[in-house]
Scaffold this active site. Sequence first.
Site, mmCIF file in Angstrom:
data_model
loop_
_atom_site.group_PDB
_atom_site.id
_atom_site.type_symbol
_atom_site.label_atom_id
_atom_site.label_comp_id
_atom_site.label_asym_id
_atom_site.label_seq_id
_atom_site.Cartn_x
_atom_site.Cartn_y
_atom_site.Cartn_z
ATOM 1 N N GLY A 27 10.947 1.551 -7.688
ATOM 2 C CA GLY A 27 11.153 2.867 -8.268
ATOM 3 C C GLY A 27 10.819 2.890 -9.740
ATOM 4 N N VAL A 29 11.108 3.184 -13.733
ATOM 5 C CA VAL A 29 12.067 2.580 -14.654
ATOM 6 C C VAL A 29 13.175 3.596 -14.992
ATOM 7 C CG1 VAL A 29 10.770 3.235 -16.736
ATOM 8 C CG2 VAL A 29 12.292 1.244 -16.806
ATOM 9 N N SER A 34 18.556 -1.167 -10.093
ATOM 10 C CA SER A 34 19.484 -2.288 -10.254
ATOM 11 C C SER A 34 20.936 -1.833 -10.105
ATOM 12 C CB SER A 34 19.276 -2.944 -11.621
ATOM 13 O OG SER A 34 17.981 -3.500 -11.707
ATOM 14 N N PRO A 105 10.576 -4.840 -10.375
ATOM 15 C CA PRO A 105 10.525 -4.054 -11.607
ATOM 16 C C PRO A 105 9.791 -2.739 -11.413
ATOM 17 C CG PRO A 105 9.066 -5.952 -11.744
ATOM 18 C CD PRO A 105 9.850 -6.100 -10.484
ATOM 19 N N ASN A 158 18.577 9.209 -6.172
ATOM 20 C CA ASN A 158 19.722 8.717 -6.929
ATOM 21 C C ASN A 158 20.146 9.714 -8.023
ATOM 22 O OD1 ASN A 158 21.698 6.865 -7.715
ATOM 23 N ND2 ASN A 158 20.311 5.787 -9.119
ATOM 24 N N GLY A 473 -40.296 6.588 1.744
ATOM 25 C CA GLY A 473 -41.748 6.506 1.838
ATOM 26 C C GLY A 473 -42.272 5.176 2.337
ATOM 27 N N SER A 542 -33.436 -1.906 6.444
ATOM 28 C CA SER A 542 -32.779 -3.208 6.239
ATOM 29 C C SER A 542 -31.736 -3.114 5.119
ATOM 30 C CB SER A 542 -33.789 -4.313 5.952
ATOM 31 O OG SER A 542 -34.743 -3.951 4.994
#
Length: 648
Positions: A27, A29, A34, A105, A158, A473, A542
Amino acid sequence: MTSITKIRPQADDATSARGHMKIVIVGHVDHGKSTLVGRLIHDTGSLPEGKYEAIKAMSERRGMPFEWAFLMDALQAERDQGITIDTTQIWFKSEKRDYVIIDAPGHKEFLKNMVTGAASANAATLVIDAHEGIQEQSKRHGYLLHLLGVRQIAIAVNKMDLVNFDEAVFNKIEADFRAYLASFGVTPTFMIPVSARDGDNIVSRSERAPWYKGPTLVEALDGFEQVSAPTEQPLRFPVQDVYKFDDRRIIAGRIETGRLKVGDTLLFSPSNKKVQVKSIEAWSVPHAPSEAHAGQSVGITLSEQIFVERGDLASHADHPPIETDVFNARLFWLGRDALTVGKRYKMKLNTSEVQVTVQAITKVIDTDDLSSAASSRVERNSVAEVTLRARKMIALDDYSTLAETGRFVLVDNYDIAGGGIISMDGYADQRKLVTRASSNIQRVEHRITTDMREERHGHAGGIVWFTGLSGAGKSTIAVEVENRLHALGYQVYVLDGDNIRHGLNSNLGFSPEDRAENIRRIGEVAALFASAGVIAITSFISPYRSDRDRAREVAPDSFHEIYVKADVATCESRDPKGLYKKARTGEIAEFTGISAPYEAPEAPELVVDTANSSVDDCVQQVVDYVRENFSLESRRAKHGIWPPEFDI
């Protein structure tokens, strides 16, 4: 190097007897990852004894208010800066099972560590701040989880306490983020309104959100399906090392997918050697196992002493990996320096390491709105679609077929600089092209030498290989060159795509594999013409460089590559057969330049630019080139060699 901090609960018999699932927490910062995890492990009783008290005492000593995040942010630098820079692993237990939660982080500068954590996860929880809303980093993390193959995702909205648990705020975030994830095919498993600080909807249902009828975070995690080892998929056994014990050579590695058993015939790629499994080695067991499966690290011995080395990929012969030296990739770039076309990097794929070059950057993708744009470079923290070319054949899988062997990382100056997933769209599996099936074959020795043929014709035989887009061509120039050289006395013949496909290659379609086989056969036929003293002019798109290089290897001293150059816009404006129009409408799939790649020559012997020169000028350039490089008179003058004198 990423530092790992591990916090384990007190072990007990019940805990050790259960399996576990890896969950990564990501997520933006300051959105509270945490804090959420700290509260989670505390409220479920998963903290080691005394850990909460120790962190609380530390906060008091420093004169800081207690934060649940301190349970996670174990590094001094993190406490000082207030951000997570480490990848922290925590053992967590619910009533249903055990987990390893990886707190990754969220700061933009530490995305490399986030990728490291997410790459090994079975599922994810993405945290969004209800007050700040969806941020650029939130979208980037969602896209990264998709890129890394994480399909089970719970979104924790949150800090709902900061918006008074407003149902409308939650509904708006849910609708917007679901729509964003759906734009690239991801459906979040759960979206949950939570307050990590207060513990709402983490373990216990919140009384402040009576309108929410879904699971708590713990219930959501318990609702994720346990990812089992992919034993039913084709066998992929990357060789990690070869060990010598007494008279045994033990091939060691981890089985990524599938099963193997004693007596199985294994195919080792990219060497294409086949051998049987003689034994599966094990230590401290009463009997040697007869079978092993995905997820196990094993050692095996072989029935024959063939050369096997680290990086080889073992499979069963009926389901081998792809062999190629070029592939497309969707890449997330983390390097300090921008990724640019032509630069070389070390690629790590399973246990193999190989040098790759960035052949092309198809587009750079904006992870905010998923728009894309052409670019010659990929900056840090950007996603791009690129084409990579290896210096040798490598064994791999398309990510959509086998994820375990379809992921890679790039290393620049010893640092991990990017990671991505492999796509073989537009490119052929070259296994059959590099594997010789015939044996006990001897070439016919001709009594007529090359010198005798050259003296008879007055020129050397050779291959004049025209390559370029449809409409450039090639055929027009080839036919006129043939006409003028014939008038000058040259033995010359045009091999054109249409007439070859009516006969020799009538059984081939236009898939990447069939295109490659088409060019392989033409290269062999053209080499026979050249050895007979005839100048073979080949006129084929090719499109793949590796196919043209393979054609050159058949007769390296006789091969002359002519790039008939014209851009897509010019060719499409001509469109003599109406093919571009059909390709644009989808009537023709895998059309070169539109829906399939064209790899222009790196160092052709001659370039004729039909977009800026007349047909007559281009034809004359080729005729002059042939006269200078094929006629005996010119060749002898160039090298100071004069014709021998014959006694009559």
